[in-house]
Scaffold this motif. Structure first.
Motif, PDB file in Angstrom:
ATOM      1  N   LEU A   7     -35.792   3.248  -6.837  1.00 41.26           N
ATOM      2  CA  LEU A   7     -35.171   4.829  -6.328  1.00 41.26           C
ATOM      3  C   LEU A   7     -33.889   4.557  -7.197  1.00 41.26           C
ATOM      4  O   LEU A   7     -32.785   3.788  -7.737  1.00 41.26           O
ATOM      5  N   GLY A   8     -33.349   6.308  -7.810  1.00 39.95           N
ATOM      6  CA  GLY A   8     -32.460   6.396  -8.935  1.00 39.95           C
ATOM      7  C   GLY A   8     -32.543   6.024 -10.211  1.00 39.95           C
ATOM      8  O   GLY A   8     -33.667   7.295 -10.804  1.00 39.95           O
ATOM      9  N   VAL A   9     -31.394   6.279 -10.717  1.00 42.10           N
ATOM     10  CA  VAL A   9     -31.565   6.501 -12.967  1.00 42.10           C
ATOM     11  C   VAL A   9     -31.255   4.973 -13.429  1.00 42.10           C
ATOM     12  O   VAL A   9     -31.077   4.621 -13.054  1.00 42.10           O
ATOM     13  N   TRP A  10     -31.868   4.814 -14.147  1.00 40.63           N
ATOM     14  CA  TRP A  10     -32.357   4.113 -14.958  1.00 40.63           C
ATOM     15  C   TRP A  10     -32.499   3.698 -16.418  1.00 40.63           C
ATOM     16  O   TRP A  10     -33.049   5.402 -16.560  1.00 40.63           O
ATOM     17  N   THR A  11     -31.531   3.605 -17.072  1.00 40.06           N
ATOM     18  CA  THR A  11     -31.535   3.954 -18.352  1.00 40.06           C
ATOM     19  C   THR A  11     -31.005   2.507 -19.197  1.00 40.06           C
ATOM     20  O   THR A  11     -30.549   1.231 -18.391  1.00 40.06           O
ATOM     21  N   LEU A 106     -34.470  -1.601 -18.735  1.00 36.40           N
ATOM     22  CA  LEU A 106     -33.708  -0.041 -18.191  1.00 36.40           C
ATOM     23  C   LEU A 106     -32.494  -0.530 -17.393  1.00 36.40           C
ATOM     24  O   LEU A 106     -33.526  -1.826 -16.295  1.00 36.40           O
ATOM     25  N   HIS A 107     -31.775  -0.458 -16.628  1.00 38.55           N
ATOM     26  CA  HIS A 107     -30.803  -0.848 -15.730  1.00 38.55           C
ATOM     27  C   HIS A 107     -30.057   0.403 -14.825  1.00 38.55           C
ATOM     28  O   HIS A 107     -30.574   1.168 -15.463  1.00 38.55           O
ATOM     29  N   HIS A 108     -30.106  -0.255 -13.913  1.00 41.83           N
ATOM     30  CA  HIS A 108     -30.162   0.806 -13.206  1.00 41.83           C
ATOM     31  C   HIS A 108     -28.799   1.601 -13.109  1.00 41.83           C
ATOM     32  O   HIS A 108     -28.190   0.431 -12.875  1.00 41.83           O
TER      33      HIS A 108
END
Length: 110
Positions: A7-11, A106-108
């Motif tokens: 869950l959350g945003v990964w970029t 990708l990092h949280h």
């Protein structure tokens, strides 16, 4: 696989085999039942630009096979997309098409 850890945003930055790098953001914003056919979340690649949704088409241990849907922009035709949860808590993103492959970590985002 622990779906709460997704869950959350990964970029992060993904490198394309054609020689260019691009930022990608993948948002998994709702609790999910990790099963084939479920909607995983949305993705955005501003450089191309390309955005859409990811639907789960397969699950293998720490890896999720995806199908990109509801595409908007100049998206390349991917034959397969996947996310793999790595031991260090990052996600490996891989997208493959005819004659090209894009990979990135990708990092949280906290």
């Amino acid at each position: 696989m622990d779906t709460d850890s997704l869950l959350g945003v990964w970029t992060g930055t993904a490198h394309n085999s054609n020689g260019w790098d691009m930022k990608i953001t993948n948002s998994i914003l709702q609790p999910l039942e990790l099963e084939v056919g479920a909607l995983l979340g949305i993705f955005d690649i501003p450089l191309i630009p390309c955005s859409g949704t990811f639907r789960v088409v397969g699950i293998r241990e720490q890896s999720i096979e995806l199908k990109a849907e509801r595409l908007q922009g100049e998206c390349g035709k991917a034959e397969s997309d996947s996310l793999e949860l790595l031991p260090d808590g990052t996600l490996r993103y891989v997208s493959k098409g005819k004659g090209w492959e894009t990979q990135g970590i990708l990092h949280h985002m906290d």
